[in-house]
Scaffold this active site. Sequence first.
Site, PDB file in Angstrom:
ATOM      1  N   GLU A   1      -4.861  -1.576  -8.389  1.00  0.00           N
ATOM      2  CA  GLU A   1      -4.515  -2.928  -9.273  1.00  0.00           C
ATOM      3  C   GLU A   1      -5.785  -3.552  -9.684  1.00  0.00           C
ATOM      4  OE1 GLU A   1      -3.912  -2.612  -6.161  1.00  0.00           O
ATOM      5  OE2 GLU A   1      -4.094  -4.450  -5.095  1.00  0.00           O
TER       6      GLU A   1
ATOM      7  N   HIS B   1      -6.901   0.135  -3.572  1.00  0.00           N
ATOM      8  CA  HIS B   1      -6.181  -0.662  -4.419  1.00  0.00           C
ATOM      9  C   HIS B   1      -6.241  -0.433  -6.127  1.00  0.00           C
ATOM     10  CE1 HIS B   1      -5.251  -3.872  -1.137  1.00  0.00           C
ATOM     11  NE2 HIS B   1      -6.144  -3.235  -0.736  1.00  0.00           N
TER      12      HIS B   1
ATOM     13  N   CYS C   1      -2.066   0.429  -0.022  1.00  0.00           N
ATOM     14  CA  CYS C   1      -3.114   0.015   1.189  1.00  0.00           C
ATOM     15  C   CYS C   1      -1.891   0.034   2.457  1.00  0.00           C
ATOM     16  CB  CYS C   1      -3.817  -1.384   1.034  1.00  0.00           C
ATOM     17  SG  CYS C   1      -5.228  -1.353   2.263  1.00  0.00           S
TER      18      CYS C   1
HETATM   19  N1  GLN Z   1      -3.952  -3.915   7.310  1.00  0.00           N
HETATM   20  C1  GLN Z   1      -4.343  -2.455   6.870  1.00  0.00           C
HETATM   21  C2  GLN Z   1      -5.895  -2.278   7.136  1.00  0.00           C
HETATM   22  O1  GLN Z   1      -6.582  -3.097   7.541  1.00  0.00           O
HETATM   23  C3  GLN Z   1      -4.094  -2.667   5.254  1.00  0.00           C
HETATM   24  C4  GLN Z   1      -5.049  -3.658   4.660  1.00  0.00           C
HETATM   25  C5  GLN Z   1      -4.307  -3.974   3.227  1.00  0.00           C
HETATM   26  O2  GLN Z   1      -3.236  -3.683   3.094  1.00  0.00           O
HETATM   27  N2  GLN Z   1      -5.491  -4.505   2.437  1.00  0.00           N
HETATM   28  O3  GLN Z   1      -5.962  -1.093   7.043  1.00  0.00           O
END
Ligand code: GLN
Length: 538
Positions: free
Chosen positions: A512, A510, A383
């Site tokens: 995970e 994600h 992410c």
């Molecule tokens: N801050 C980033 C976004 O909002 C990544 C978010 C995250 O890592 N869950 O896109």
Amino acid sequence: MTKYIFVTGGVLSSVGKGITTASIGLLLKSRGYSVTAIKIDPYLNVDAGTMNPYMHGEVFVTEDGGETDLDLGHYERFLDINLSKRNNITAGQVYLEVIQRERRGDYLGQTVQVIPHITDEIKSRIREVAKGSGTDIVLVEIGGTVGDIEGLPFLEAIRQMRLEEGYENTMFIHVALAPVLSTTGEQKTKPVQHSVQELRRIGIQPDAIIARSPRPLEDEPRRKIALYANLPPEAVFSNPDVEVIYEVPLVLEKQGLGSYIAKRLRLEDKEPDLSAWIDFIERVKRADKKVRIGMVGKYTKLKDSYISIIEAVRHAAAALRVKPILNWYEATQIEQGKLNPIKPVEENDAVIVLPGFGRRGAEGKIEVIKNVIEYKKPFLGICFGMQLAVVTIARHLAGMESANSTEIDPNTPYPVIDLLEDQRFVDRLGGTMRLGAAPIMLISNTLVHKVYNGAEIIYERHRHRYEVNPKYLDKLVASGMVVSGYSLDRGLVEFIELRDHPFFVGSQPHPEFHSRPMKPAPLFKALLRAAQGIPPAE
Ligand code: GLN
């Protein structure tokens, strides 16, 4: 008839009630019963999405885009099921619903009160999950500890459910801490006695007690707890600290908890099949070949902030029969010059740059990724970690010197990561990110495509507001970046990799959240393979 098991907590929170609840579920599932689990959080937030990970640990994202309590992650991993956002009930949701109804005039003429209006709403939400899932057994874990003011309406609601659903269809299990005194080494039961008394004061007589303690419960304390709880000693179970959390179900099964519950709920007590689970634990314990993973993030002081990622690494390691060593690096320290960005690369066989939000620590992570590229260290960016990988590639390979994400620098001349189009006019923070599972189209001949076994379409869960800016894609690709997956619906960049690197993968979703003990997430397995110098995909 649905059977309900209500799990309450005593003495302290964070004693492992979530894992105990998940373990109870596994004991019943392994007997052939279908199980779902609900977490109740008595705080007034509507969901966990707006809470700092330091307060609350990780935000667990469900398939349907709920931003939920991390205990749902334990339930999904232990029970190998997908839960819905409805499986996390908070006081915020309950009060919001009742107050909105009151404003609409639905209660016209009545005084709206905690009993019956709030308690009715709680019961109706629990029953909705029961109906929706259609499982034999519904586990309901009440967050916090007995005696918390906020928790009272929930305890009152489950007390009423005993009356309405009947004795044979409801069971109360109380999980409480029996501390061991460091001075005398004595196992103390007084706190458990008090919390049971508190529970009985509000009309709940527990059917079983599970005593959490650093070591197994001794006979005398067991007898004492039983006496004060008005239970036979066989109804008191011991849940000592274990080496691997996945052992908890086995520890409880050995004491007969599964059969005790089956009997109490008038369910046929079948022989549990835990062989695959036992196998898995054996693999975890036997593995001795060490693989070192550098974990770079900014909530590294509280490991619960990244719990699903830690578990995903463990699942992958078990499948490969290696022992993962997680070394933690605080990105803020790197940024402040207190920690050399070469360290995470030098001291490990692979590096994970963790998800995150906001400016703090971002430059530190970028410094680490720069070294990852230079030293060709296996890398997974998740992410925010993926977004910063793109920023690093832009700056150091594509010649866009002060490239950035607009989350960090709104005035950057090269906004290679920018707000998603539909996020531009969002003015409320709760539940407004791009959330939940969505289909992703993988591109043939890419590493990620191979890692996912050649699947064309995969599903992973999301939680973000920013995305790779398509305007800069040509430049990034010309500098060696590969796009290995796009979202099926909107063509957003979902995975990136680097051409001249043994394993460099950035994942916008994600992975995970889909990892299970016996079904590790492909990207983590691939990373751990690469970390050992073997090809990431077969
Ligand atoms: N801050 C980033 C976004 O909002 C990544 C978010 C995250 O890592 N869950 O896109």
